[in-house]
Design a protein around this motif. Structure first.
Motif, mmCIF file in Angstrom:
data_model
loop_
_atom_site.group_PDB
_atom_site.id
_atom_site.type_symbol
_atom_site.label_atom_id
_atom_site.label_comp_id
_atom_site.label_asym_id
_atom_site.label_seq_id
_atom_site.Cartn_x
_atom_site.Cartn_y
_atom_site.Cartn_z
ATOM 1 N N SER A 32 0.840 -0.981 0.050
ATOM 2 C CA SER A 32 -0.478 -0.140 -0.129
ATOM 3 C C SER A 32 0.290 1.597 -0.247
ATOM 4 O O SER A 32 1.754 0.737 0.334
ATOM 5 N N LYS A 33 0.066 2.240 -0.788
ATOM 6 C CA LYS A 33 1.040 3.930 -0.530
ATOM 7 C C LYS A 33 -0.145 4.691 0.066
ATOM 8 O O LYS A 33 -1.721 4.414 -0.664
ATOM 9 N N TRP A 34 0.083 6.097 0.559
ATOM 10 C CA TRP A 34 -0.574 6.668 0.466
ATOM 11 C C TRP A 34 -0.320 7.933 -0.771
ATOM 12 O O TRP A 34 1.128 7.754 -0.931
ATOM 13 N N ASP A 35 -1.651 7.839 -1.218
ATOM 14 C CA ASP A 35 -1.842 9.338 -1.709
ATOM 15 C C ASP A 35 -1.831 10.119 -1.142
ATOM 16 O O ASP A 35 -3.608 10.339 -1.299
ATOM 17 N N THR A 36 -1.579 11.486 -0.879
ATOM 18 C CA THR A 36 -1.795 12.683 -0.205
ATOM 19 C C THR A 36 -2.252 13.852 -1.307
ATOM 20 O O THR A 36 -2.002 15.253 -1.390
ATOM 21 N N ASN A 37 -1.143 13.770 -3.082
ATOM 22 C CA ASN A 37 -1.264 14.406 -3.413
ATOM 23 C C ASN A 37 -2.458 15.139 -4.470
ATOM 24 O O ASN A 37 -2.437 15.854 -5.206
ATOM 25 N N GLU A 38 -3.782 14.194 -3.807
ATOM 26 C CA GLU A 38 -4.467 14.817 -4.584
ATOM 27 C C GLU A 38 -5.974 15.730 -3.256
ATOM 28 O O GLU A 38 -5.422 15.777 -2.948
ATOM 29 N N SER A 39 -6.721 15.930 -4.083
ATOM 30 C CA SER A 39 -7.888 16.586 -3.044
ATOM 31 C C SER A 39 -7.226 16.241 -1.993
ATOM 32 O O SER A 39 -8.315 16.930 -0.839
ATOM 33 N N ARG A 40 -7.777 14.874 -1.617
ATOM 34 C CA ARG A 40 -7.519 14.631 0.084
ATOM 35 C C ARG A 40 -6.701 12.711 -0.235
ATOM 36 O O ARG A 40 -7.127 12.504 -1.016
ATOM 37 N N PRO A 41 -6.643 13.001 0.673
ATOM 38 C CA PRO A 41 -5.611 11.764 1.303
ATOM 39 C C PRO A 41 -6.436 10.671 0.966
ATOM 40 O O PRO A 41 -7.160 9.655 1.811
ATOM 41 N N ARG A 42 -5.796 9.612 0.145
ATOM 42 C CA ARG A 42 -6.349 7.686 0.205
ATOM 43 C C ARG A 42 -5.084 7.063 0.488
ATOM 44 O O ARG A 42 -4.210 7.264 0.078
ATOM 45 N N LYS A 43 -5.682 5.615 0.485
ATOM 46 C CA LYS A 43 -4.715 4.894 1.492
ATOM 47 C C LYS A 43 -4.805 3.763 -0.240
ATOM 48 O O LYS A 43 -5.633 3.074 -0.257
ATOM 49 N N TYR A 44 -3.728 3.525 -1.264
ATOM 50 C CA TYR A 44 -3.906 3.173 -2.526
ATOM 51 C C TYR A 44 -3.031 1.162 -1.610
ATOM 52 O O TYR A 44 -2.422 1.451 -1.640
ATOM 53 N N TYR A 45 -4.586 0.452 -2.275
ATOM 54 C CA TYR A 45 -3.309 -0.903 -2.281
ATOM 55 C C TYR A 45 -3.155 -0.713 -3.954
ATOM 56 O O TYR A 45 -4.408 -1.436 -4.606
ATOM 57 N N TYR A 46 -2.247 -2.526 -4.054
ATOM 58 C CA TYR A 46 -2.060 -3.435 -5.182
ATOM 59 C C TYR A 46 -1.638 -4.485 -4.842
ATOM 60 O O TYR A 46 -0.921 -4.920 -3.707
#
Lengths: 116, 116
Positions: B69-83
DNA sequence: TGACAATAGTGTATGTCATACAGTATATTA
DNA sequence: TAATATACTGTATGACATACACTATTGTCA
């Protein structure tokens, strides 16, 4: 692949199978069957089920009203036969419809993933 | 069919679906996704999964080593992406093979019962 | 602008049921 | 006769979905 990963895969496969045991059992009860016969029949047909799982399941389904049972003491040894009653047949049919939906959905998304 | 029977049918259907949630989730993670997006995607594809189920599952699969997983805080709101990582892809493939076996077995015995 | 709703994620308690294993009873076999 | 196989019952544990509560952040609307 390490020992731990094999265990994990086994565990996940068990979970995958888990929900299918009931419908598998119901599918064999248009005619009365006894527990150990069911275990054998199902194993032969690719649905693994443990006696420790099957007996509580049979009792549960009977309690829920889907199965009826009768002891047969006229054979060489006493056996308890279970069979679908009217309600059980109806519920089984509904489960089969639902199963087809689930399979359809999963087949779709897995094939979709194949394409990637 | 009475209210109680409807509840029983619902319960049985839930159990039928239960084991398929993991494989459904894994199927969507060839590309990174975040939780709520997964819920929506899967629901649209016929695999109902609750957020309260999905989040613990994602964390569990990550802990087991199948997902990263990785946090993406560059978008409009913070989201945790899993892959899926490498191991996850391998395990997912094995689960797919197992799924096909289960489907094959159940289709066989259900169609057999149809003929009765 | 502030309050509220929606989005996004975390955590706890409960429910359900498979598994593992122990135990009982009866028939069969060595 | 004792051991084994067949047949069924019962208890404890493990696994995980569900229900729901809660926190945090962003978006919407009055």
């Amino acid at each position: 692949m390490s020992e731990d990963v094999n265990k994990l895969v086994d565990k996940l496969m068990h979970e995958l199978r888990r929900g299918t045991i009931t419908i598998g059992v119901l599918s064999q009860l248009s005619e009365p069957q006894y527990g150990y016969s069911l275990v054998t029949m199902l194993n032969e047909k690719g649905v693994q089920v443990e006696p420790g799982t099957l007996y509580p399941l049979l009792r549960r389904l009977e309690k829920q009203g889907l199965l009826s049972s009768k002891w047969d003491t006229n054979e060489s040894r006493p056996r308890k036969y279970y069979y679908l009653n009217h309600l059980g047949r109806m519920v089984y049919d509904e489960l089969c419809v639902e199963w087809r939906k689930i399979v359809s959905s999963l087949d779709f998304i897995i094939e979709e993933d194949r394409g990637n």
